[in-house]
Design a protein around this motif. Structure first.
Motif, PDB file in Angstrom:
ATOM      1  N   GLY A  94       1.358  -1.132   0.230  1.00 52.63           N
ATOM      2  CA  GLY A  94       0.408   0.076   0.066  1.00 52.63           C
ATOM      3  C   GLY A  94       1.056   1.474   0.197  1.00 52.63           C
ATOM      4  O   GLY A  94       0.947   2.317  -1.009  1.00 52.63           O
ATOM      5  N   TRP A  95       1.746   1.559   0.995  1.00 53.12           N
ATOM      6  CA  TRP A  95       2.666   2.377   1.065  1.00 53.12           C
ATOM      7  C   TRP A  95       3.561   3.176  -0.580  1.00 53.12           C
ATOM      8  O   TRP A  95       3.626   3.654  -0.964  1.00 53.12           O
ATOM      9  CB  TRP A  95       3.889   2.064   2.046  1.00 53.12           C
ATOM     10  CG  TRP A  95       4.701   3.248   1.940  1.00 53.12           C
ATOM     11  CD1 TRP A  95       6.477   3.033   1.558  1.00 53.12           C
ATOM     12  CD2 TRP A  95       4.667   4.741   2.144  1.00 53.12           C
ATOM     13  NE1 TRP A  95       6.606   4.516   1.247  1.00 53.12           N
ATOM     14  CE2 TRP A  95       5.850   5.535   2.096  1.00 53.12           C
ATOM     15  CE3 TRP A  95       3.266   5.807   2.436  1.00 53.12           C
ATOM     16  CZ2 TRP A  95       5.834   7.098   1.951  1.00 53.12           C
ATOM     17  CZ3 TRP A  95       3.870   6.827   2.414  1.00 53.12           C
ATOM     18  CH2 TRP A  95       4.960   7.904   2.489  1.00 53.12           C
ATOM     19  N   ALA A 145       4.324   5.987  -5.715  1.00 50.79           N
ATOM     20  CA  ALA A 145       3.784   5.650  -6.442  1.00 50.79           C
ATOM     21  C   ALA A 145       3.115   6.397  -7.647  1.00 50.79           C
ATOM     22  O   ALA A 145       3.620   7.680  -8.904  1.00 50.79           O
ATOM     23  CB  ALA A 145       4.302   4.458  -7.392  1.00 50.79           C
ATOM     24  N   THR A 146       1.551   6.612  -6.964  1.00 51.52           N
ATOM     25  CA  THR A 146       0.930   7.282  -7.599  1.00 51.52           C
ATOM     26  C   THR A 146       0.319   8.555  -7.086  1.00 51.52           C
ATOM     27  O   THR A 146      -0.190   9.407  -7.330  1.00 51.52           O
ATOM     28  CB  THR A 146      -0.751   6.359  -7.205  1.00 51.52           C
ATOM     29  OG1 THR A 146      -1.050   5.535  -6.157  1.00 51.52           O
ATOM     30  CG2 THR A 146      -0.253   5.063  -7.629  1.00 51.52           C
ATOM     31  N   GLY A 147       0.636   9.199  -5.869  1.00 50.43           N
ATOM     32  CA  GLY A 147       0.642  10.181  -5.337  1.00 50.43           C
ATOM     33  C   GLY A 147      -0.544  10.657  -4.973  1.00 50.43           C
ATOM     34  O   GLY A 147      -1.717  11.378  -4.457  1.00 50.43           O
ATOM     35  N   LYS A 148      -2.104   9.306  -4.887  1.00 46.61           N
ATOM     36  CA  LYS A 148      -3.193   9.248  -4.291  1.00 46.61           C
ATOM     37  C   LYS A 148      -2.913   9.344  -2.721  1.00 46.61           C
ATOM     38  O   LYS A 148      -2.305   8.976  -2.515  1.00 46.61           O
ATOM     39  CB  LYS A 148      -3.964   8.081  -4.934  1.00 46.61           C
ATOM     40  CG  LYS A 148      -3.815   7.685  -5.929  1.00 46.61           C
ATOM     41  CD  LYS A 148      -4.360   6.363  -6.630  1.00 46.61           C
ATOM     42  CE  LYS A 148      -4.800   6.211  -8.409  1.00 46.61           C
ATOM     43  NZ  LYS A 148      -5.516   5.261  -8.561  1.00 46.61           N
ATOM     44  N   SER A 149      -4.199   9.227  -2.333  1.00 48.59           N
ATOM     45  CA  SER A 149      -4.382   9.646  -0.862  1.00 48.59           C
ATOM     46  C   SER A 149      -5.244   8.032  -0.177  1.00 48.59           C
ATOM     47  O   SER A 149      -5.338   7.343   1.003  1.00 48.59           O
ATOM     48  CB  SER A 149      -5.784  10.208  -0.294  1.00 48.59           C
ATOM     49  OG  SER A 149      -6.320  10.313  -0.890  1.00 48.59           O
ATOM     50  N   GLU A 150      -5.765   7.660  -1.396  1.00 47.66           N
ATOM     51  CA  GLU A 150      -6.178   5.450  -0.659  1.00 47.66           C
ATOM     52  C   GLU A 150      -5.636   4.863  -2.174  1.00 47.66           C
ATOM     53  O   GLU A 150      -6.077   5.148  -3.442  1.00 47.66           O
ATOM     54  CB  GLU A 150      -7.436   5.602  -0.636  1.00 47.66           C
ATOM     55  CG  GLU A 150      -7.905   4.630  -0.305  1.00 47.66           C
ATOM     56  CD  GLU A 150      -9.576   4.885   0.435  1.00 47.66           C
ATOM     57  OE1 GLU A 150      -9.685   4.369   1.471  1.00 47.66           O
ATOM     58  OE2 GLU A 150     -10.340   4.920  -0.291  1.00 47.66           O
TER      59      GLU A 150
END
Length: 292
Positions: free
Chosen positions: A91-92, A97-102
């Motif tokens: 998850g981390w 890698a994506t810069g998403k919050s979830e």
């Protein structure tokens, strides 16, 4: 020429990580499939091998629906459904890698959501939605129908068992949890290895030894199916909290103290989902070769 000699080799990037001490090699299989044999997993898991040993080997693949698919092998070469601490580590990596919050990570046990939970003591914290615990005897699975709040199992003399009546919970993989203050290495290894292959558990079982210190705190050690005694087990921590709550020993959340660190586990009233929060740590990144 043998079949093995016909197979090509590929170079894979990997990250060595730990989640509360649970040691992982996380392999980037987004572009090139990674399907090691049981023998190769055991060879890679050897502490004498270049990778330096691990509890679980993780392949991160493209997902049909989601940000990644996570495939998990125990150090004995067995393919398993999921791993809670590995979900936080992967998850981390995906959050970073994506810069998403979830992010959404799929597994053989089903999809999971991971989100950043800030930093603590200099380590990144990640929360994973582990979904609803599976509590029916057929879901765990057991070989026969029983009340999973306390199944008919004991270790030791019939009239004076050492441990007995563990709770049974599946968090995508099967767990039994004994409630005891007996947590020394010899006892955990001996009892865990015995119960892991008990005929009551057709798919084997992870074995937890939980000492409830107060209504908010549990000291836990886990003998993991296919990996042995590890410094931490995320699904084991979730299973132990749920089992303790079902027995009325705690409420719906607890600080879980494991050999490798601490996890916070909450069983949400509204959704019935279990949420696990804990640290992730990157130790090194490198590459290795494997046969395709």
């Amino acid at each position: 020429m043998s079949e093995h000699q016909h197979r090509k080799t590929a170079e894979y990037g990997y990250v060595r990580m730990n989640g509360a001490g649970n040691a992982f090699i996380v392999v980037d299989a987004m572009e090139t499939p990674f399907r090691p044999s049981e023998d190769e997993v055991r060879r890679l898991a050897s502490v004498e091998a270049a990778l330096g040993g691990f509890d679980q080997l993780i392949a991160v693949e493209k997902a049909v629906d989601g940000d990644a698919f996570m495939r998990v092998w125990n150090s004995d070469g067995s393919l398993v459904e999921t791993c809670g601490n590995a979900l936080r580590c992967v998850g981390w990596l995906m959050l970073d890698a994506t810069g998403k919050s979830e992010v959404k990570i799929d597994t053989m046990a089903g999809p999971t959501l991971a989100r950043v939970a800030g930093d603590r003591d200099g380590l990144h914290q990640v929360t994973v939605d582990m979904g609803q615990p599976r509590l029916d005897w057929q879901q765990i699975p057991l070989a026969e129908e029983m009340d999973t709040r306390g199944i008919e199992l004991q270790v030791g003399p019939i009239d004076n068992p050492l441990v007995h009546t563990p709770g049974a919970v599946s968090m995508g993989n099967p767990h039994v949890v004994f409630f005891t203050d007996r947590q020394d290495d010899v006892f955990v290894r001996g009892t865990g290895s015995l119960v892991e292959h008990h005929p009551l558990f057709p798919e084997g079982v992870n074995v937890g030894f939980a000492n409830v210190l107060d209504r908010q705190t549990i000291r836990l050690r886990v003998w993991e199916r296919g990996a042995g005694l590890t410094l931490a087990c995320g699904t084991g921590a979730c299973a132990a909290m749920v089992a303790a709550s079902r027995k009325g020993l705690i409420d719906r959340s607890a600080r879980m103290i494991l050999d490798g660190g601490e996890l916070f586990v909450e069983w949400d009233d509204a959704t019935g989902h279990v949420f696990m929060t804990g640290p992730v740590e990157i130790e090194l990144t490198s590459q290795f070769q494997s046969v395709l």
